[in-house]
Scaffold this active site. Sequence first.
Site: not given
Length: 467
Positions: A30, A35, A276
């Site tokens: 990433d 993170k 989504c």
Amino acid sequence: MEISVIGAGYVGLTTAACLSEIGHHVLCADNDAMKLDSLRAGRVPFFEPHLDELVARNHKSGRLEFTTTEKAIDFGKALFICVGTPPLENGEADLSAIESVARQIAQSARGYRLIIEKSTVPVQTAQRLAKHMAIYNTNRLDYDVVSNPEFLREGSAVEDFFHPDRIVVGAESARAVALLQEIYQPVLNSRTACPAHSICPAHVKPTFVVTDTSSAEIVKHASNSFLAMKISFINMIADLCEAAGADIERVAEGIGMDHRIGPAFLRPGIGFGGFCFPKDLQAFVHIGEKMGCNFSLLREVENINVARVEQFVARIKKELWVLRGKTIAVWGLAFKPNTDDVRFAPSLAIIRRLIAEGAKVQAYDPQAVEKTKKEIPEMIYAENPYNAAKGADAILILTEWDEFRGLDWQRLLEAVERPLMIDGRNMLSADEVTSHGFDYVSIGRVPQPSSKLAAGQLATPVAAKSE
Ligand code: UGA
């Protein structure tokens, strides 16, 4: 196999953790260094059942590592691209992150790479990626580009990885198909125990579906759009039921028994949300129209969904008349249960409308409070459903968390100002709620007045009716 997963979001992290669980050595990359640090320390940045235990176990064993994109590109023979494709202003998907990763692969990888497009993308993206890579290929990299869409649902993503209905692979070469088959072999043979179950239910083995890349890309967008269409359809029929005094639950049951239709995704409510369906639907409409096709059917699916928020607010106003000065309890913030995701959640749109009209909103959600605080800091957040209901003129159920089924009705009756429950998910039964002295309003079902208990008078608890 040595595999790299680029992008540690919902899809990337779940894919990486599950691939390591079935025996592969996985590097998950990433661009967000914080993170990565947090993942290395065993902290999963979102709530997804079983994912933290999978990450911890496989990270400890060394099969799952977290690293930078450069290192990941250098490592895996198979590279899963799981970077974001957020919507642009016009609904089109933003492919800049995918394009950038493809260019980096073309410029720095050596030998052979299987490039697997997992992010949801418009049709023909794999073809474009392959051509684009050819332009930037400075190291004579040998590669295949395949489309392998994911069908994971938030809240049951780990289970879905281990028990998919199908694994779709869009490829233009036999070599690529064989490699994908090798990667997924433990899932195809149901060989690895699924961490979501102590004993897995008898699932039918998944089908391995091979298509060209464009067809695989359409399978993904068309599946999500079809499911969204089912939801808007049942919401439209729920409106008719309400107008005609019929019961949507019986109607949905009657429709769903036809095996050509099926019972799933026929639950009416305040509309679909999440990262989504709304964005994929918009992107699919955009692609269809750009290619000269009439996609007005899907435009209407979207219109019906957007209108659900306003319709629900109107329903609340019908009960409460004036919203200014009223206290409203909201139960459920996440776009669906078992997740802390509030992106495009209809609950947030409804709350914003209530606050704009002067209502005081007190909210509770078992998982999504922290994420909602960033979106609506001015709201009051409660630690449990009863505190949220204190002094409330109405309780709204906006996410069907299981926790809202086993209620202490006496405590609730004592907490509220007015015993009125407006169930935006039809999760409770009218008989149950009204037997405890609450008025009950739901979607597409005839409104049920309470059994008219005097304020403070408590009903004898009845066994919860199973839904
Ligand atoms: C959806 C698809 O179900 C996955 O197959 C797909 O992989 C995923 O999108 C994706 O593209 O990444 P998800 O968004 O996690 O998964 O959630 P769903 O369980 O599909 O629910 C979507 C929304 O529809 C929720 O807001 C839910 O409350 C709503 N819904 C669902 C209804 O209003 N009624 C129903 O009958 C079913």
